[in-house]
Design a protein around this motif. Structure first.
Motif, mmCIF file in Angstrom:
data_model
loop_
_atom_site.group_PDB
_atom_site.id
_atom_site.type_symbol
_atom_site.label_atom_id
_atom_site.label_comp_id
_atom_site.label_asym_id
_atom_site.label_seq_id
_atom_site.Cartn_x
_atom_site.Cartn_y
_atom_site.Cartn_z
ATOM 1 N N GLU A 309 -10.148 15.140 26.988
ATOM 2 C CA GLU A 309 -9.433 15.322 25.721
ATOM 3 C C GLU A 309 -9.177 16.810 25.460
ATOM 4 O OE1 GLU A 309 -8.235 12.999 23.936
ATOM 5 O OE2 GLU A 309 -9.327 11.161 24.425
ATOM 6 N N VAL A 310 -10.186 17.630 25.726
ATOM 7 C CA VAL A 310 -10.035 19.078 25.537
ATOM 8 C C VAL A 310 -8.985 19.627 26.500
ATOM 9 C CG1 VAL A 310 -11.212 21.303 25.776
ATOM 10 C CG2 VAL A 310 -12.365 19.398 24.645
ATOM 11 N N ALA A 311 -8.978 19.122 27.730
ATOM 12 C CA ALA A 311 -8.025 19.603 28.730
ATOM 13 C C ALA A 311 -6.591 19.330 28.307
ATOM 14 C CB ALA A 311 -8.312 18.942 30.076
ATOM 15 N N VAL A 312 -6.362 18.188 27.664
ATOM 16 C CA VAL A 312 -5.015 17.874 27.183
ATOM 17 C C VAL A 312 -4.586 18.893 26.134
ATOM 18 C CG1 VAL A 312 -3.622 16.181 25.924
ATOM 19 C CG2 VAL A 312 -5.188 15.414 27.718
ATOM 20 N N GLU A 313 -5.474 19.188 25.199
ATOM 21 C CA GLU A 313 -5.140 20.136 24.136
ATOM 22 C C GLU A 313 -4.969 21.557 24.676
ATOM 23 O OE1 GLU A 313 -8.004 19.878 21.028
ATOM 24 O OE2 GLU A 313 -7.726 17.718 20.706
ATOM 25 N N ALA A 314 -5.789 21.932 25.665
ATOM 26 C CA ALA A 314 -5.732 23.293 26.216
ATOM 27 C C ALA A 314 -4.714 23.427 27.339
ATOM 28 C CB ALA A 314 -7.107 23.700 26.729
ATOM 29 N N GLU A 315 -4.090 22.298 27.732
ATOM 30 C CA GLU A 315 -3.089 22.283 28.797
ATOM 31 C C GLU A 315 -3.654 22.815 30.116
ATOM 32 O OE1 GLU A 315 0.338 24.354 27.358
ATOM 33 O OE2 GLU A 315 0.895 22.754 25.953
ATOM 34 N N VAL A 316 -4.847 22.336 30.472
ATOM 35 C CA VAL A 316 -5.463 22.647 31.759
ATOM 36 C C VAL A 316 -5.924 21.336 32.387
ATOM 37 C CG1 VAL A 316 -6.216 24.949 31.040
ATOM 38 C CG2 VAL A 316 -7.750 22.982 30.724
ATOM 39 N N ARG A 317 -6.380 21.380 33.611
ATOM 40 C CA ARG A 317 -6.917 20.194 34.274
ATOM 41 C C ARG A 317 -8.367 19.985 33.844
ATOM 42 N NH1 ARG A 317 -6.697 20.599 40.391
ATOM 43 N NH2 ARG A 317 -7.589 22.650 39.934
ATOM 44 N N PRO A 318 -8.811 18.733 33.713
ATOM 45 C CA PRO A 318 -10.209 18.490 33.320
ATOM 46 C C PRO A 318 -11.215 19.098 34.278
ATOM 47 C CG PRO A 318 -8.915 16.484 33.093
ATOM 48 C CD PRO A 318 -8.029 17.481 33.778
ATOM 49 N N VAL A 319 -10.868 19.178 35.564
ATOM 50 C CA VAL A 319 -11.814 19.724 36.539
ATOM 51 C C VAL A 319 -11.909 21.243 36.457
ATOM 52 C CG1 VAL A 319 -11.558 17.794 38.145
ATOM 53 C CG2 VAL A 319 -9.988 19.730 38.306
ATOM 54 N N GLU A 320 -11.094 21.871 35.619
ATOM 55 C CA GLU A 320 -11.184 23.318 35.433
ATOM 56 C C GLU A 320 -12.188 23.689 34.352
ATOM 57 O OE1 GLU A 320 -7.399 25.592 35.492
ATOM 58 O OE2 GLU A 320 -6.444 23.622 35.687
ATOM 59 N N LEU A 321 -12.748 22.691 33.663
ATOM 60 C CA LEU A 321 -13.759 22.933 32.642
ATOM 61 C C LEU A 321 -15.152 22.759 33.238
ATOM 62 C CD1 LEU A 321 -12.128 20.981 29.672
ATOM 63 C CD2 LEU A 321 -12.122 23.457 30.022
ATOM 64 N N SER A 322 -16.121 23.449 32.670
ATOM 65 C CA SER A 322 -17.494 23.396 33.169
ATOM 66 C C SER A 322 -18.222 22.183 32.592
ATOM 67 C CB SER A 322 -18.243 24.677 32.793
ATOM 68 O OG SER A 322 -19.630 24.527 33.026
ATOM 69 N N PHE A 323 -18.684 21.287 33.468
ATOM 70 C CA PHE A 323 -19.447 20.121 33.009
ATOM 71 C C PHE A 323 -20.762 20.554 32.376
ATOM 72 C CE2 PHE A 323 -22.635 16.826 33.552
ATOM 73 C CZ PHE A 323 -21.988 15.701 33.062
ATOM 74 N N THR A 324 -21.422 21.513 32.977
ATOM 75 C CA THR A 324 -22.720 21.966 32.456
ATOM 76 C C THR A 324 -22.570 22.521 31.051
ATOM 77 O OG1 THR A 324 -23.423 22.508 34.705
ATOM 78 C CG2 THR A 324 -24.710 23.455 32.902
#
Length: 389
Positions: A309-324
């Motif tokens: 959901e955050v990736a959609v708002e930030a216009e990035v891929r979900p795998v570019e966010l840190s899971f940790t």
């Protein structure tokens, strides 16, 4: 109790009573505000695993479909299937139900283990489906039970251990445009149907044993073979059901296989980050073990859903966010939401998403050293004894 089982995975290093108190999960009682530990255990047993399994099945497909839009490759959603193991507490019931690894020396592992297989979306790491149970059951049998959940117009990537005409043909024939991609084994044999260099069609014979077990299998089956070289100079041949060379270029198919490692990352996130590298599950009976694993899968998907959901708002891929980082922030915010008034929950979610959007994974430099197993440091100095001649 459903929230408690999910929270037991999110707050892995806290006891069950501590999790209940932290998230304020007990209904208020003016006469007896405290609750006995045994009451929590009994409530978990009454709940069982079925509600958690049903909730996972209902939510996982819905969440995956929501976040597949715009993340496909040439119109195909991308998935991977692979397996892992989890260790259970060493009770007689768990050992009898799940079994344990047996070594060639005859020694049996100290703890029972369960075998887990997932169907994971490569674009988001959301787990679309999962199956788990006895350690001794073959992974191929577990994988076949995942096939019904593979959506149409998709590409599923397998490791070479899943190379089986029965499995791959069943996947391809059950739906519309359900394709597969897998590396050939070193001892694979086939008849080459054309002489196109590096990208050609092959015909393979279905083994007599496979046809005896499943008489509906054909005598031969065809696939497309693509020759490639890894970055370490190792030659590899990929087999796939994507026969159209114009619609699916070979170099792009190779890149899709290189994305298979993302399912390994999802297992690391589940076992090391979410479960805190705790080697053994909490539960002492098979029923509560199943319940605990469904809760952990739900918790993992909740974190990954929020990241998507955050990736959609930030216009990035979900795998570019840190899971940790996402997991740490979610744990913190959920603790506040438990004691805040419901009207403040939207503000917490807004703050959470602003924080997560700022935590993009930085690009890492390539591996400088070869990937080898290192010797453990010795506790004592070693001494070599020479035989006398």
């Amino acid at each position: 109790m459903v929230w408690l089982v999910i929270a037991l995975a999110l707050y892995r290093h806290q006891s069950i009573p501590e999790v209940v108190a932290h998230l304020d999960l007990v209904l208020p009682d003016e006469v007896n505000p405290d609750i006995a530990k045994s009451a929590l255990t009994q409530a978990r047993q009454r709940l069982g695993q079925a509600p958690l399994a049903q909730l996972f099945a209902m939510s996982s497909a819905c969440w995956d479909e929501r976040h597949q839009s715009g993340r496909s490759w040439r119109g195909l959603a991308r998935y991977a299937v692979d397996g892992s193991t989890l260790r259970t507490s060493d009770s007689e019931e768990n050992r009898a139900h799940f079994g344990a690894q047996a070594y060639a020396s005859g020694v049996v592992a100290s703890y029972p283990q369960l075998r887990l297989l997932t169907l994971t979306a490569l674009a988001t790491h959301l787990v679309r489906d999962a199956v788990f149970g006895a350690y001794g059951k073959n992974e191929m049998l577990y994988a076949k039970s995942l096939l019904d959940q593979v959506p149409d117009r998709s590409l599923t990537v397998f490791d070479k251990g899943f190379f089986s005409a029965s499995l791959l043909l069943q996947l391809h024939r059950k739906g519309a445009q359900r394709h597969w991609l897998i590396p050939a084994k070193a001892n694979s044999t086939w008849e080459r149907l054309d002489q196109t260099p590096g990208d050609y069609r092959v015909r393979m014979k279905v083994s007599a044993q496979a046809r005896q077990a499943e008489p509906e299998l054909p005598g031969f089956w065809e696939a497309r073979a693509i020759e490639t070289t890894t970055r370490h100079g190792k030659k590899r041949i990929l087999l796939t059901s994507l026969m159209d060379t114009k619609a699916y270029p070979a170099n792009e198919i190779v890149r899709q296989y290189e994305e298979r490692w993302r399912i390994e990352t999802s297992y690391r996130e589940l076992k090391q980050d979410l479960l805190g590298s705790e080697l053994t599950l909490r539960s002492g009976t098979p029923e509560t073990v199943y319940q605990e694993v469904w809760g952990a899968l739900l918790a993992y998907n909740l974190v990954r859903l929020e990241m998507a959901e955050v990736a959609v708002e930030a216009e990035v891929r979900p795998v570019e966010l840190s899971f940790t980082a996402a997991l740490h922030y979610l744990r913190h915010e959920w603790g506040w939401m438990a004691i805040e008034s419901p009207g403040k929950i939207p503000a917490h979610l807004t703050r959470l998403r602003h924080r997560l959007a700022d935590l993009l994974i930085t690009t890492k430099r390539g591996r400088a050293c070869p990937r080898v197993v290192k010797n453990l440091p010795a506790r004592y100095n070693s001494r070599t004894v020479m035989a006398l001649k």
